[in-house]
Design an enzyme around this catalytic site. Structure first.
Site, mmCIF file in Angstrom:
data_model
loop_
_atom_site.group_PDB
_atom_site.id
_atom_site.type_symbol
_atom_site.label_atom_id
_atom_site.label_comp_id
_atom_site.label_asym_id
_atom_site.label_seq_id
_atom_site.Cartn_x
_atom_site.Cartn_y
_atom_site.Cartn_z
ATOM 1 N N SER A 1 0.844 -1.198 0.000
ATOM 2 C CA SER A 1 0.000 0.000 0.000
ATOM 3 C C SER A 1 0.873 1.240 0.000
ATOM 4 C CB SER A 1 -0.904 0.019 1.237
ATOM 5 O OG SER A 1 -1.563 1.273 1.371
ATOM 6 N N TYR B 1 -2.102 -0.670 10.375
ATOM 7 C CA TYR B 1 -2.203 -1.054 8.968
ATOM 8 C C TYR B 1 -0.937 -0.669 8.210
ATOM 9 C CZ TYR B 1 -3.949 -1.008 4.130
ATOM 10 O OH TYR B 1 -4.113 -1.209 2.782
#
Length: 221
Positions: free
Chosen positions: A110, A123
């Site tokens: 990501s 995350y």
């Protein structure tokens, strides 16, 4: 093709229908990829049903908002790593004995591994781990002709966004992705070709790298 999914049976069946409409086989496997035994089962089931493995795409992921590290539950931190990071380790470990020269592993990371949004500390930490895992594993297996790369998408409209960001505060979805240079979020169909490229022999000289389909954001990673 084999697809492992958690519980989204309707979506999985639709994916299978689309694959088979192109004349290819698709085997569905339902279960939790945070579990090491299930990951090993997935690889064995794939080999038994399809005859082998040439490409492993690690795509399992979850995210939950936390605006204060001191209030982030220990269980959420553990679960984030179990789903996002540990699943990639378990699957790659089980798959590697079946991979050979010309095969590849592609890990979904990501943009948040690089920009570190304050509301997604856990995350972002998992995605940073995935980048390092990709680089080290590439160095370990590239001599065998096995390539390992990562994809680090920017904001993309997937069901994960309304289920997590939207569930925390629906206003966070207003203007989602508009801060990218392209002024919009991406669509999953715009990411697919990146994975296809990395899986193909067109990417035969690429390993240990991260591709950034993120709407033009420069992150120097």
């Amino acid at each position: 093709m084999a697809i492992a999914y958690l519980s989204e049976t309707e979506d999985a069946n639709e994916a299978k229908r689309l694959v088979e409409a192109e004349g290819r086989r698709c085997h569905l496997i339902e279960g939790d990829l945070s579990d090491a035994n299930f990951c090993r089962f997935c690889i064995d089931e794939t080999v038994d049903n399809l005859g082998g493995i040439n490409v492993l795409i690690n795509n399992a992921g979850t995210q939950w908002v936390s605006e204060d590290l001191t209030e982030l539950p220990d269980e959420q931190w553990r679960r984030m790593f179990e789903v996002n990071m540990h699943s990639q380790f378990y699957l790659a470990k089980a798959a590697l004995p079946h991979l050979s020269e010309g095969d590849s592993i592609i890990n979904n990371a990501s943009i948040n591994a690089y920009v570190g949004p304050e509301i997604l500390v856990d995350y972002s930490a998992t995605k940073g781990a995935i980048i390092s895992f990709t680089r080290s594993l590439s160095n370990q297996v590239v001599g065998r002709g096995i390539r390992v790369n990562a994809v680090a998408p920017g904001p993309v409209w997937t069901p994960l966004q309304p289920a997590t960001l939207g569930a925390h505060d629906s206003q966070w979805l207003e203007g989602f992705g508009e801060d990218t240079p392209m002024g919009r979020a991406g669509q999953p169909s715009e990411l697919g070709p990146v994975f296809v490229f990395l899986a193909s022999q067109d990417a035969s000289f690429i390993s240990g790298q991260t591709i950034h389909p993120n709407g033009g954001t420069i992150i120097n990673g």
